[in-house]
Scaffold this motif. Sequence first.
Motif, PDB file in Angstrom:
ATOM      1  N   ALA A 146      -8.107  16.334  -0.076  1.00 15.90           N
ATOM      2  CA  ALA A 146      -8.372  17.090  -1.302  1.00 15.90           C
ATOM      3  C   ALA A 146      -7.134  17.243  -2.182  1.00 15.90           C
ATOM      4  N   ARG A 147      -5.945  17.192  -1.576  1.00 15.60           N
ATOM      5  CA  ARG A 147      -4.739  17.585  -2.313  1.00 15.60           C
ATOM      6  C   ARG A 147      -4.459  16.693  -3.523  1.00 15.60           C
ATOM      7  N   ILE A 148      -4.806  15.407  -3.435  1.00 10.40           N
ATOM      8  CA  ILE A 148      -4.550  14.502  -4.551  1.00 10.40           C
ATOM      9  C   ILE A 148      -5.409  14.839  -5.759  1.00 10.40           C
ATOM     10  N   SER A 149      -6.522  15.516  -5.549  1.00 11.56           N
ATOM     11  CA  SER A 149      -7.493  15.705  -6.631  1.00 11.56           C
ATOM     12  C   SER A 149      -6.937  16.504  -7.799  1.00 11.56           C
ATOM     13  N   THR A 150      -6.000  17.406  -7.544  1.00  9.88           N
ATOM     14  CA  THR A 150      -5.416  18.178  -8.641  1.00  9.88           C
ATOM     15  C   THR A 150      -4.366  17.374  -9.409  1.00  9.88           C
ATOM     16  N   ILE A 151      -4.043  16.193  -8.894  1.00  8.16           N
ATOM     17  CA  ILE A 151      -2.995  15.369  -9.493  1.00  8.16           C
ATOM     18  C   ILE A 151      -3.572  14.210 -10.281  1.00  8.16           C
ATOM     19  N   TYR A 152      -4.465  13.410  -9.649  1.00  7.53           N
ATOM     20  CA  TYR A 152      -4.860  12.202 -10.373  1.00  7.53           C
ATOM     21  C   TYR A 152      -5.905  12.481 -11.446  1.00  7.53           C
ATOM     22  N   GLU A 153      -6.000  11.480 -12.347  1.00  8.42           N
ATOM     23  CA  GLU A 153      -6.818  11.575 -13.566  1.00  8.42           C
ATOM     24  C   GLU A 153      -6.360  12.708 -14.478  1.00  8.42           C
ATOM     25  N   GLY A 154      -5.075  12.980 -14.460  1.00  7.58           N
ATOM     26  CA  GLY A 154      -4.502  14.053 -15.269  1.00  7.58           C
ATOM     27  C   GLY A 154      -4.361  15.310 -14.449  1.00  7.58           C
ATOM     28  N   THR A 155      -3.140  15.767 -14.249  1.00  7.62           N
ATOM     29  CA  THR A 155      -2.878  16.953 -13.452  1.00  7.62           C
ATOM     30  C   THR A 155      -3.545  18.189 -14.050  1.00  7.62           C
ATOM     31  N   THR A 156      -3.523  19.262 -13.298  1.00  5.15           N
ATOM     32  CA  THR A 156      -4.083  20.523 -13.808  1.00  5.15           C
ATOM     33  C   THR A 156      -3.406  20.921 -15.113  1.00  5.15           C
ATOM     34  N   LEU A 189       0.848  -1.184   0.000  1.00  3.54           N
ATOM     35  CA  LEU A 189       0.000   0.000   0.000  1.00  3.54           C
ATOM     36  C   LEU A 189       0.887   1.238   0.000  1.00  3.54           C
ATOM     37  N   GLU A 190       0.477   2.240  -0.790  1.00  3.16           N
ATOM     38  CA  GLU A 190       1.212   3.503  -0.807  1.00  3.16           C
ATOM     39  C   GLU A 190       1.008   4.223   0.532  1.00  3.16           C
ATOM     40  N   GLN A 191       2.073   4.792   1.046  1.00  4.26           N
ATOM     41  CA  GLN A 191       2.005   5.594   2.271  1.00  4.26           C
ATOM     42  C   GLN A 191       1.729   7.031   1.860  1.00  4.26           C
ATOM     43  N   LYS A 192       0.492   7.479   2.023  1.00  4.32           N
ATOM     44  CA  LYS A 192       0.016   8.693   1.375  1.00  4.32           C
ATOM     45  C   LYS A 192      -0.198   9.840   2.342  1.00  4.32           C
ATOM     46  N   MET A 193      -0.337  11.008   1.756  1.00  3.56           N
ATOM     47  CA  MET A 193      -0.657  12.216   2.510  1.00  3.56           C
ATOM     48  C   MET A 193      -2.080  12.166   3.050  1.00  3.56           C
ATOM     49  N   GLY A 194      -3.019  11.665   2.242  1.00  2.00           N
ATOM     50  CA  GLY A 194      -4.421  11.665   2.636  1.00  2.00           C
ATOM     51  C   GLY A 194      -5.147  10.452   2.089  1.00  2.00           C
ATOM     52  N   ILE A 195      -6.475  10.531   2.025  1.00  2.00           N
ATOM     53  CA  ILE A 195      -7.373   9.434   1.654  1.00  2.00           C
ATOM     54  C   ILE A 195      -6.884   8.096   2.225  1.00  2.00           C
ATOM     55  N   HIS A 196      -6.566   8.112   3.526  1.00  2.00           N
ATOM     56  CA  HIS A 196      -6.017   6.922   4.170  1.00  2.00           C
ATOM     57  C   HIS A 196      -7.003   5.758   4.196  1.00  2.00           C
ATOM     58  N   GLY A 197      -8.282   6.035   4.173  1.00  2.27           N
ATOM     59  CA  GLY A 197      -9.270   4.969   4.218  1.00  2.27           C
ATOM     60  C   GLY A 197      -9.426   4.228   2.914  1.00  2.27           C
ATOM     61  N   ASN A 198      -8.821   4.725   1.845  1.00  2.00           N
ATOM     62  CA  ASN A 198      -8.881   4.025   0.569  1.00  2.00           C
ATOM     63  C   ASN A 198      -7.547   3.345   0.307  1.00  2.00           C
ATOM     64  N   ALA A 199      -7.623   2.108  -0.176  1.00  2.00           N
ATOM     65  CA  ALA A 199      -6.421   1.330  -0.439  1.00  2.00           C
ATOM     66  C   ALA A 199      -5.814   1.749  -1.776  1.00  2.00           C
TER      67      ALA A 199
END
Length: 599
Positions: free
Chosen positions: A434-444, A254-264
């Motif tokens: 929220a921070r990952i949202s600007t990154i995944y599915e294609g960055t800004t 599992l990635e050790q992430k900044m947020g969304i810890h409840g999602n694998a």
Amino acid sequence: MPNYQAPQRDIQFVMHEVLAMADHYKSVPGGEDMDAPMIDAILEEASKFSENVLAPINASGDAQGCQWNNGVVTTPAGFKEAYAQFVEGGWPSLSHSPDLGGQGLPESLGTMVSELNGTSNWSWSMYSGLSHGAMNTIETHGTEEQKQCYLLPLVEGRWTGTMCLTESHCGTDLGLLRTKAEPQADGCYHITGTKIFISAGEHDMVDNIVHIVLARLPDAPAGTKGISLFIVPKFCIKADGSLGERNQVKCGSLEQKMGIHGNATCVMNFDGAKGYLIGPANKGLNCMFTFMNTARIGTAVQGLCAAEGAFQGALEYAKERLQMRSLAGPVAPEKPADPIIVHPDVRRMLLTAKSFAEGGRMLVYYLAQLNDTITRNSDSDDAKDAEVLLSLLTPIAKAFMTETGVESANLGMQCFGGHGYIREYGMEQIVRDARISTIYEGTTGIQALDLLGRKVLMTQGASLKLFTKKIHLFCQAEIENEAMAEFIKPLAVANKEWGDLTVKLGMAAMKDRNEVGAASVDYLMYAGYVTHAYFYARAAKVAQNALAGDTSETDFYEAKLFTARFFFARLLPRTQAHASAMLAGADTLQGLHEEHFRF
């Protein structure tokens, strides 16, 4: 933690009064029987689930996170039980065809449910959210046999789906991916490689997980023209539809992430796993765009969720927290200090988050409305226009709404002062999630290049003109309405400037293609503010009409007008900074030789 309350009245305002969804549904197959009371009934039940089931396990899920043990992933306490309730309630099947086990309701209702689930518990919502992309991809590009095998359990929610694109060495440049697909005598393929950042790649909430995987055939051309798409189930499926042996796909870590810890978020290892080609060979990227576009709209919803969650949490605190006196004199003289909501700067932060939440809601529900038209009336002229508009507005929604969602999350935390930095208040979790949202599915940056380079300049502005014409016609219809002048005049100016800027950038790009990359993010942000302004002008018109009639909700509609005025006065002027920056030229970025970049 913020006490989440589903914004039912504001959702009703958007659905019923701004977008007239009930009328829209009359023209959408499957929506003929949908009226306002039925929409409200679905909204109420979905609100109960998000408030009473998902919100209570949000903070605990973040604190506990997912656990990995030799490839087995356990979700946080309560997640599995909440998912079982979700399935029991029929929510996964809401917007899918009855032929596939669904309820056949319009897909825009699913967007409404996604907002409620996402704001109350974003990490949990991702487990079911990605399944819709898998379903759409199989339904659009799969064989009849594949549809029969995979869609029913996915629609019912008994299985979930993932999107396996990224590899450690290639990121966004999928032309560099190395995962291999070796054809076998029985018609399947052995998939070998490692994918990273796979959301919900492994978990304990369902019996099977269907991975949609990009890989290369042995004779594939280099680059993006040599990518194929495959279905790789966690458990192989027998001829009778029951689960067979475990496939050779496993979560390596599992990635050790900044947020969304409840999602694998998983590293997935494919070690000769059985896979099945979906769509034509070497056309996998084309097929995967079905999934990616679904995910991009879903990510735009995350921006809305961040803004709404931040606003709700900060508003509750600002009404209770006592600090200093109002500059205009005591507001609560019986108390030792005034509540901080009286201070102008706190108001600025609250209203900014509120504006981005309510504006984003109008935009993303409008995209859902367009998607209804495309998927249910695919041969009509309206569907063709809707497809052009959806293509244009998707990168704007994904990038602008996530950027402003992150801004709102930070402002919400700022309202708390030092307490916002402390975990128990829950605001810092919104920032991290929220921070990952600007990154995944294609960055800004990727979305911006797609918007300016592909959607606008490559169509010679045709797609943009279709949308700016809608804004122009709206302005023309209200030009004599003095009550709307404060909105119509600046909107008309910004709309015309949008076209003028596009022409200037197109001319500059003919001389230097770097001009597109240099201007693209500012161009996208400019587009986002103008698009929001259009919807705020529509909302203001609705509010004015209601106030001119016999309404019992005067406060609600006056607040709508006030928020629209705030957006036009305080946020729309940001377009001028973006306009100046996008015209500054590529030399202001490219002129410094890379050897001169130094610490």
